[in-house]
Design a protein around this motif. Structure first.
Motif, mmCIF file in Angstrom:
data_model
loop_
_atom_site.group_PDB
_atom_site.id
_atom_site.type_symbol
_atom_site.label_atom_id
_atom_site.label_comp_id
_atom_site.label_asym_id
_atom_site.label_seq_id
_atom_site.Cartn_x
_atom_site.Cartn_y
_atom_site.Cartn_z
ATOM 1 N N PRO A 95 40.988 58.718 49.956
ATOM 2 C CA PRO A 95 41.323 57.642 49.013
ATOM 3 C C PRO A 95 41.496 58.225 47.611
ATOM 4 C CG PRO A 95 38.998 57.527 49.596
ATOM 5 C CD PRO A 95 39.602 58.614 50.433
ATOM 6 N N VAL A 96 42.599 57.852 46.955
ATOM 7 C CA VAL A 96 42.892 58.379 45.619
ATOM 8 C C VAL A 96 43.090 57.273 44.587
ATOM 9 C CG1 VAL A 96 43.853 60.565 46.464
ATOM 10 C CG2 VAL A 96 45.365 58.588 46.100
ATOM 11 N N GLY A 97 43.055 56.033 45.028
ATOM 12 C CA GLY A 97 43.227 54.928 44.096
ATOM 13 C C GLY A 97 42.987 53.605 44.787
ATOM 14 N N ALA A 98 42.777 52.598 43.960
ATOM 15 C CA ALA A 98 42.549 51.251 44.485
ATOM 16 C C ALA A 98 43.074 50.238 43.497
ATOM 17 C CB ALA A 98 41.051 51.013 44.721
ATOM 18 N N ALA A 99 43.514 49.123 44.036
ATOM 19 C CA ALA A 99 43.886 47.965 43.217
ATOM 20 C C ALA A 99 43.317 46.752 43.929
ATOM 21 C CB ALA A 99 45.408 47.851 43.084
ATOM 22 N N TRP A 100 42.763 45.853 43.142
ATOM 23 C CA TRP A 100 42.183 44.663 43.749
ATOM 24 C C TRP A 100 42.223 43.509 42.776
ATOM 25 C CZ3 TRP A 100 39.560 48.823 41.970
ATOM 26 C CH2 TRP A 100 38.463 48.638 41.117
ATOM 27 N N TYR A 101 42.098 42.309 43.341
ATOM 28 C CA TYR A 101 42.010 41.133 42.489
ATOM 29 C C TYR A 101 40.950 40.188 43.007
ATOM 30 C CZ TYR A 101 45.263 38.831 45.821
ATOM 31 O OH TYR A 101 45.875 38.317 46.934
ATOM 32 N N ARG A 102 40.487 39.375 42.072
ATOM 33 C CA ARG A 102 39.546 38.325 42.421
ATOM 34 C C ARG A 102 39.633 37.235 41.370
ATOM 35 N NH1 ARG A 102 33.356 40.374 42.281
ATOM 36 N NH2 ARG A 102 33.605 39.420 44.306
ATOM 37 N N LEU A 103 39.205 36.066 41.770
ATOM 38 C CA LEU A 103 39.188 34.912 40.868
ATOM 39 C C LEU A 103 37.877 34.896 40.085
ATOM 40 C CD1 LEU A 103 40.596 32.325 43.396
ATOM 41 C CD2 LEU A 103 41.765 33.136 41.329
ATOM 42 N N PHE A 104 37.966 34.472 38.842
ATOM 43 C CA PHE A 104 36.788 34.339 37.995
ATOM 44 C C PHE A 104 36.663 32.907 37.523
ATOM 45 C CE2 PHE A 104 37.691 38.862 37.632
ATOM 46 C CZ PHE A 104 36.430 39.406 37.793
ATOM 47 N N ARG A 105 35.465 32.531 37.125
ATOM 48 C CA ARG A 105 35.208 31.222 36.549
ATOM 49 C C ARG A 105 35.247 31.334 35.029
ATOM 50 N NH1 ARG A 105 30.863 32.140 39.377
ATOM 51 N NH2 ARG A 105 29.497 31.632 37.621
ATOM 52 N N ALA A 106 35.566 30.253 34.372
ATOM 53 C CA ALA A 106 35.625 30.237 32.913
ATOM 54 C C ALA A 106 34.276 30.627 32.304
ATOM 55 C CB ALA A 106 36.064 28.867 32.405
ATOM 56 N N GLY A 107 33.181 30.277 32.972
ATOM 57 C CA GLY A 107 31.863 30.607 32.463
ATOM 58 C C GLY A 107 31.455 32.049 32.673
ATOM 59 N N ALA A 108 32.189 32.780 33.508
ATOM 60 C CA ALA A 108 31.903 34.192 33.788
ATOM 61 C C ALA A 108 33.228 34.925 33.971
ATOM 62 C CB ALA A 108 31.036 34.314 35.033
ATOM 63 N N PRO A 109 34.017 35.028 32.898
ATOM 64 C CA PRO A 109 35.352 35.612 33.016
ATOM 65 C C PRO A 109 35.347 37.136 33.040
ATOM 66 C CG PRO A 109 34.938 35.056 30.742
ATOM 67 C CD PRO A 109 33.733 34.590 31.534
ATOM 68 N N GLY A 110 36.455 37.711 33.518
ATOM 69 C CA GLY A 110 36.680 39.139 33.396
ATOM 70 C C GLY A 110 37.351 39.408 32.059
ATOM 71 N N TYR A 111 37.728 40.651 31.824
ATOM 72 C CA TYR A 111 38.366 41.005 30.551
ATOM 73 C C TYR A 111 39.751 40.384 30.389
ATOM 74 C CZ TYR A 111 34.806 44.529 29.565
ATOM 75 O OH TYR A 111 33.632 45.172 29.299
ATOM 76 N N GLY A 112 40.476 40.213 31.492
ATOM 77 C CA GLY A 112 41.839 39.690 31.421
ATOM 78 C C GLY A 112 41.955 38.267 31.940
ATOM 79 N N PHE A 113 40.905 37.492 31.758
ATOM 80 C CA PHE A 113 40.864 36.119 32.276
ATOM 81 C C PHE A 113 41.947 35.262 31.628
ATOM 82 C CE2 PHE A 113 39.280 31.725 32.129
ATOM 83 C CZ PHE A 113 39.002 31.508 33.466
ATOM 84 N N VAL A 114 42.678 34.504 32.473
ATOM 85 C CA VAL A 114 43.688 33.557 32.011
ATOM 86 C C VAL A 114 43.230 32.137 32.338
ATOM 87 C CG1 VAL A 114 46.064 32.763 32.324
ATOM 88 C CG2 VAL A 114 45.589 35.209 32.162
ATOM 89 N N ASP A 115 42.915 31.908 33.617
ATOM 90 C CA ASP A 115 42.374 30.623 34.051
ATOM 91 C C ASP A 115 41.743 30.800 35.430
ATOM 92 O OD1 ASP A 115 44.358 30.196 36.140
ATOM 93 O OD2 ASP A 115 45.747 29.565 34.566
ATOM 94 N N GLU A 116 41.097 29.760 35.916
ATOM 95 C CA GLU A 116 40.360 29.849 37.175
ATOM 96 C C GLU A 116 41.252 29.905 38.415
ATOM 97 O OE1 GLU A 116 37.402 26.748 37.202
ATOM 98 O OE2 GLU A 116 36.155 27.805 35.739
ATOM 99 N N HIS A 117 42.566 29.730 38.232
ATOM 100 C CA HIS A 117 43.496 29.754 39.367
ATOM 101 C C HIS A 117 44.322 31.032 39.409
ATOM 102 C CE1 HIS A 117 42.406 25.600 39.978
ATOM 103 N NE2 HIS A 117 42.666 25.378 38.703
ATOM 104 N N THR A 118 44.127 31.897 38.430
ATOM 105 C CA THR A 118 44.889 33.144 38.346
ATOM 106 C C THR A 118 43.954 34.317 38.595
ATOM 107 O OG1 THR A 118 46.364 32.149 36.712
ATOM 108 C CG2 THR A 118 46.357 34.554 36.851
ATOM 109 N N PRO A 119 44.155 35.035 39.695
ATOM 110 C CA PRO A 119 43.281 36.177 39.947
ATOM 111 C C PRO A 119 43.528 37.281 38.915
ATOM 112 C CG PRO A 119 45.043 36.133 41.559
ATOM 113 C CD PRO A 119 45.169 34.886 40.736
ATOM 114 N N GLU A 120 42.488 38.054 38.683
ATOM 115 C CA GLU A 120 42.584 39.168 37.748
ATOM 116 C C GLU A 120 42.600 40.482 38.520
ATOM 117 O OE1 GLU A 120 40.246 41.122 33.994
ATOM 118 O OE2 GLU A 120 39.833 39.029 34.499
ATOM 119 N N LEU A 121 43.519 41.332 38.150
ATOM 120 C CA LEU A 121 43.729 42.602 38.811
ATOM 121 C C LEU A 121 42.933 43.702 38.130
ATOM 122 C CD1 LEU A 121 47.080 44.047 39.912
ATOM 123 C CD2 LEU A 121 45.789 45.331 38.236
#
Length: 159
Positions: free
Chosen positions: A63-89
């Motif tokens: 394995p030399v790399g990975a890409a993944w996404y997951r959904l976040f909640r507004a109360g616990a967002p990631g760095y690139g949070f847009v909304d609760e229906h848009t997964p963050e990569l």
């Protein structure tokens, strides 16, 4: 470097995803004013919840790399949070494999998965001075939507 094979990731890859976080968010972790671990661990914590999707790039069996996404909640967002229906990569490639098409292969595969999963868009956060990454993201349809401090939030519309 041999050909890149991109496979679907799963629970068995969580340790690798965690390792890749250090490559993906090194610029956030090294800031002296970061004040603690921040939301970085949220990208893999309790992996396997609904919406979690990953792809792993493998070259010559390693394995030399990975890409993944997951959904976040507004109360616990990631760095690139847009909304609760848009997964963050999140994406990372080991230093020795950068500049060889691995990141592009990962992005193409993950965006295809997000479309197949019915998402209208996908977001990410990148260091606003990382011109190489920003160029790669633009090539895959991402556009800036917000700039905050040293980070740029980008969004790719998939619909």
């Amino acid at each position: 470097m041999g050909g890149v094979v991109v496979r679907r990731g799963g629970a068995q890859d969580v340790r690798f995803l965690r390792d890749m976080l250090h490559h993906a968010y090194y610029w956030k972790e090294r800031r002296p004013d970061a004040g603690g671990p921040g939301p970085v661990q949220l990208y893999v914590k309790a992996w396997g919840r609904k919406g979690d999707t990953a792809v792993i790039a493998v070259v010559d069996g390693f394995p030399v790399g990975a890409a993944w996404y997951r959904l976040f909640r507004a109360g616990a967002p990631g760095y690139g949070f847009v909304d609760e229906h848009t997964p963050e990569l999140a994406i990372a490639v080991v230093p020795s494999a950068r500049g060889k098409g691995v990141g592009s292969a990962l992005l193409a595969s993950l965006l295809e998965r997000a479309r197949a999963d019915g998402f209208a868009g996908i977001s990410l956060s990148v260091d606003r001075l990382n011109e190489g990454a920003i160029t790669l993201y633009r090539q895959h349809g991402f556009e800036p939507v917000e700039e905050r401090g040293d980070s740029l939030t980008m969004l790719a519309r998939l619909a």
